[in-house]
Design a protein around this motif. Structure first.
Motif, short mmCIF file in Angstrom:
data_model
loop_
_atom_site.label_atom_id
_atom_site.label_comp_id
_atom_site.label_asym_id
_atom_site.label_seq_id
_atom_site.Cartn_x
_atom_site.Cartn_y
_atom_site.Cartn_z
N GLY A 57 -14.29 -7.78 10.55
CA GLY A 57 -13.80 -7.52 9.21
C GLY A 57 -13.89 -6.06 8.83
O GLY A 57 -14.40 -5.23 9.59
N GLU A 58 -13.41 -5.76 7.62
CA GLU A 58 -13.32 -4.37 7.16
C GLU A 58 -14.35 -4.01 6.09
O GLU A 58 -14.41 -2.87 5.66
CB GLU A 58 -11.92 -4.10 6.60
CG GLU A 58 -10.79 -4.47 7.54
CD GLU A 58 -10.96 -3.88 8.93
OE1 GLU A 58 -11.23 -2.67 9.04
OE2 GLU A 58 -10.86 -4.64 9.91
N ARG A 59 -15.14 -5.00 5.64
CA ARG A 59 -16.09 -4.74 4.57
C ARG A 59 -17.32 -4.03 5.10
O ARG A 59 -17.60 -4.03 6.31
CB ARG A 59 -16.48 -6.05 3.88
CG ARG A 59 -15.29 -6.87 3.36
CD ARG A 59 -14.61 -6.24 2.18
NE ARG A 59 -15.48 -6.22 1.00
CZ ARG A 59 -15.60 -7.22 0.14
NH1 ARG A 59 -14.92 -8.34 0.33
NH2 ARG A 59 -16.40 -7.11 -0.90
N GLU A 60 -18.10 -3.42 4.21
CA GLU A 60 -19.24 -2.62 4.62
C GLU A 60 -20.51 -3.44 4.84
O GLU A 60 -21.41 -3.00 5.54
CB GLU A 60 -19.51 -1.53 3.57
CG GLU A 60 -18.37 -0.54 3.39
CD GLU A 60 -18.08 0.27 4.63
OE1 GLU A 60 -19.03 0.51 5.42
OE2 GLU A 60 -16.92 0.66 4.84
N LEU A 61 -20.60 -4.61 4.20
CA LEU A 61 -21.78 -5.45 4.34
C LEU A 61 -21.46 -6.69 5.17
O LEU A 61 -20.36 -7.23 5.09
CB LEU A 61 -22.31 -5.86 2.97
CG LEU A 61 -22.70 -4.73 2.02
CD1 LEU A 61 -23.29 -5.30 0.73
CD2 LEU A 61 -23.70 -3.78 2.68
N VAL A 62 -22.44 -7.12 5.95
CA VAL A 62 -22.25 -8.27 6.84
C VAL A 62 -21.86 -9.53 6.08
O VAL A 62 -21.02 -10.30 6.53
CB VAL A 62 -23.55 -8.50 7.66
CG1 VAL A 62 -23.51 -9.85 8.37
CG2 VAL A 62 -23.73 -7.38 8.68
N THR A 63 -22.46 -9.73 4.90
CA THR A 63 -22.20 -10.94 4.14
C THR A 63 -20.74 -11.07 3.71
O THR A 63 -20.28 -12.18 3.42
CB THR A 63 -23.09 -10.99 2.88
OG1 THR A 63 -22.94 -9.75 2.16
CG2 THR A 63 -24.55 -11.16 3.26
N ASP A 64 -20.00 -9.97 3.68
CA ASP A 64 -18.60 -9.99 3.26
C ASP A 64 -17.64 -10.07 4.43
O ASP A 64 -16.43 -10.08 4.24
CB ASP A 64 -18.28 -8.75 2.41
CG ASP A 64 -19.08 -8.69 1.13
OD1 ASP A 64 -19.25 -9.74 0.50
OD2 ASP A 64 -19.55 -7.59 0.77
N ASN A 65 -18.19 -10.10 5.65
CA ASN A 65 -17.36 -10.17 6.85
C ASN A 65 -17.50 -11.55 7.50
O ASN A 65 -18.24 -12.41 7.04
CB ASN A 65 -17.76 -9.07 7.84
CG ASN A 65 -17.31 -7.70 7.37
OD1 ASN A 65 -16.14 -7.49 7.08
ND2 ASN A 65 -18.25 -6.76 7.27
N ARG A 66 -16.77 -11.74 8.58
CA ARG A 66 -16.77 -13.02 9.31
C ARG A 66 -17.74 -12.94 10.48
O ARG A 66 -17.68 -12.03 11.30
CB ARG A 66 -15.36 -13.30 9.82
CG ARG A 66 -15.21 -14.63 10.55
CD ARG A 66 -13.79 -14.77 11.07
NE ARG A 66 -13.55 -16.09 11.66
CZ ARG A 66 -12.96 -16.27 12.83
NH1 ARG A 66 -12.52 -15.25 13.54
NH2 ARG A 66 -12.76 -17.50 13.30
N SER A 67 -18.64 -13.90 10.55
CA SER A 67 -19.60 -13.96 11.65
C SER A 67 -18.93 -14.56 12.88
O SER A 67 -18.32 -15.63 12.81
CB SER A 67 -20.81 -14.80 11.24
OG SER A 67 -21.70 -14.94 12.34
N LEU A 68 -19.05 -13.87 14.02
CA LEU A 68 -18.43 -14.35 15.26
C LEU A 68 -19.44 -14.97 16.22
O LEU A 68 -19.17 -16.00 16.84
CB LEU A 68 -17.71 -13.20 15.97
CG LEU A 68 -16.43 -12.65 15.34
CD1 LEU A 68 -15.86 -11.54 16.20
CD2 LEU A 68 -15.40 -13.77 15.16
N ALA A 69 -20.59 -14.33 16.38
CA ALA A 69 -21.56 -14.83 17.36
C ALA A 69 -22.91 -14.14 17.13
O ALA A 69 -22.99 -13.08 16.52
CB ALA A 69 -21.07 -14.55 18.78
N ARG A 70 -23.96 -14.79 17.65
CA ARG A 70 -25.31 -14.23 17.63
C ARG A 70 -25.97 -14.48 18.98
O ARG A 70 -25.77 -15.53 19.59
CB ARG A 70 -26.17 -14.89 16.54
CG ARG A 70 -25.70 -14.69 15.11
CD ARG A 70 -26.56 -15.51 14.17
NE ARG A 70 -26.12 -15.44 12.79
CZ ARG A 70 -26.61 -14.61 11.88
NH1 ARG A 70 -27.58 -13.76 12.22
NH2 ARG A 70 -26.17 -14.61 10.64
N PHE A 71 -26.77 -13.51 19.43
CA PHE A 71 -27.62 -13.75 20.58
C PHE A 71 -28.81 -12.80 20.51
O PHE A 71 -28.80 -11.84 19.74
CB PHE A 71 -26.85 -13.60 21.91
CG PHE A 71 -26.36 -12.20 22.20
CD1 PHE A 71 -27.13 -11.32 22.93
CD2 PHE A 71 -25.10 -11.79 21.77
CE1 PHE A 71 -26.67 -10.04 23.23
CE2 PHE A 71 -24.63 -10.52 22.06
CZ PHE A 71 -25.42 -9.64 22.79
#
Length: 410
Positions: free
Chosen positions: A233-247
């Protein structure tokens, strides 16, 4: 591409059979149906119909669409609906849809900027979708791009013809090397850093295949693992973007905060598949994951994410700046409190009071202020007042290191 319900624009470069997408854009809430609604709204206003029912709206929109198509060929037309008639001219229609055309202009100019080219560098403009037959649309296209659009292909057949060519390329082995399409990444790819800030590694509209890497470090003493959260995504904070994956990358040697070096690498192949790897540079321990960024994401959702980033750009920057200063405050408060205990004998009482007051000021603003500059100023004040103390700590460390050693051994 101006169809019934959406507007899209793509800028492509063709070199010896290779199509490279330079940028994409559009407006998922704008299309030829809006032209029909503009005519219908004037009809209702003229005849004083305030609350039409669903059946009346359906009838009126069908007649309005027919009138729009007729005005493409002639200057005036008369439509009849709901037992009433309404005469409309091409000039009136063009005035009603002018605000809608201006909206397409915003996306066109943004696409040119994203592609890094000027309108003079374009060789041609191809129109797609039945709504591009409207004379006002064609004139507006010529005005935006400084050249008349190519009109030798039926706009309703462009997509069908292109799909047929692509199908032939995919199924005919003898032609598979004739044309190659190099796409772009529609949304930026990055990861979460301290404070919930999104750090972009691959910006949107990057041509694929592509790759990028960046080195990160640990935030706490003795930290032996690092969580990697991949976002889009284009937003500055993680909460406003789309989560793709975690490891999680485990096995990092315990070190003081900031000493470990972890390289995170993003690679996007020609099929748009993203591979993310994290590697601790001193030991070589690594972890990786693969994900398709566009899976489950529609063109409309991509466009909405872009529009949201533009709408909230200023507040996002302020939020990012505040988060970054809060992270810096946490770091300097942790170090200051640790040194105050470990090297208390190096700090005169009057100087201790000054340092503790500055620590208290930073801690207070860390929890209460939304002004990133005020917090930055408080951090700088703490840094300035504690500098003599830090210098004495460094001198002691150097003295301890050199104690008992000859000059020629240093």
């Amino acid at each position: 591409d101006l169809g019934g319900g959406t507007f899209d624009i793509s800028i492509l470069e063709l070199v010896e059979g290779v199509f490279q997408v330079k940028s994409t854009g559009g407006d998922s809430a704008l299309g030829g149906d809006d032209f029909d609604r503009a005519i219908a709204a004037r009809f209702l206003e003229t005849h004083g119909v305030a609350n039409p029912d669903a059946a009346q709206v359906t009838e009126l929109l069908a007649v309005a669409r027919e009138a729009k198509e007729t005005l493409t060929r002639q200057e005036t037309t008369e439509l009849s609906a709901l037992g009433k008639s309404f005469r409309v001219s091409r000039a009136e229609l063009e005035a009603w849809i002018s605000p809608l055309l201006q909206r397409t202009g915003v996306a066109c100019r943004r696409a040119l900027k994203d592609a890094g080219i000027t309108r003079e560098e374009l060789d041609g403009v191809i129109l797609v979708g039945g709504s591009t037959r409207v004379p006002a649309v064609r004139r507006f296209v010529a005005q935006i791009f400084g050249k008349d659009p190519l009109g030798d292909i039926d706009p309703d057949q462009v997509v069908a013809l292109g799909a047929a060519v692509q199908a032939d390329l995919l199924t005919n082995r003898e032609r598979q090397d004739e044309v190659l399409l190099l796409d772009v990444i529609p949304l930026s790819l990055g990861l979460e850093t301290m404070g919930g800030v999104a750090e972009k590694l691959i910006p949107r509209n990057s041509a694929i295949p592509t790759a990028a890497a960046q080195v990160f470090t640990t935030f706490q003493d003795g930290q032996n693992a690092l969580d990697v959260h991949v976002v889009q995504g284009e937003r500055e904070l993680v909460t406003d973007n789309r989560s793709l994956a975690r490891f999680r990358l485990s096995g990092i040697p315990p070190m003081p905060a900031g000493m470990a070096r972890v390289e995170v690498r993003f690679e996007v192949n020609a099929d748009g598949i993203l591979s993310v790897s994290a590697k601790e540079l001193s030991t070589g321990v690594s972890q990786a994951i693969t994900v398709k960024p566009t899976h489950g994401l529609t063109d409309e959702e991509i466009e909405q994410m872009l529009l949201d980033s533009i709408e909230h750009a200023e507040e996002d920057i302020h939020a990012r700046q505040l988060r970054e200063q809060q992270v810096e405050a946490d770091r300097i408060l942790h170090d200051a409190r640790k040194q105050l205990v470990a090297f208390s004998d190096l700090l005169p009482e009057d100087e201790r009071r000054e340092v503790e007051a500055a620590v208290g000021r930073v801690a207070e603003l860390r929890e209460s202020t939304t002004d990133s500059q005020a917090l930055a100023d408080a951090i700088k004040a703490l840094d300035d007042v504690s500098r003599p103390f830090v210098e004495r700590i460094m001198n002691r460390a150097v003295g301890t290191l050199l104690e008992g050693r000859r000059v020629d051994e240093v």
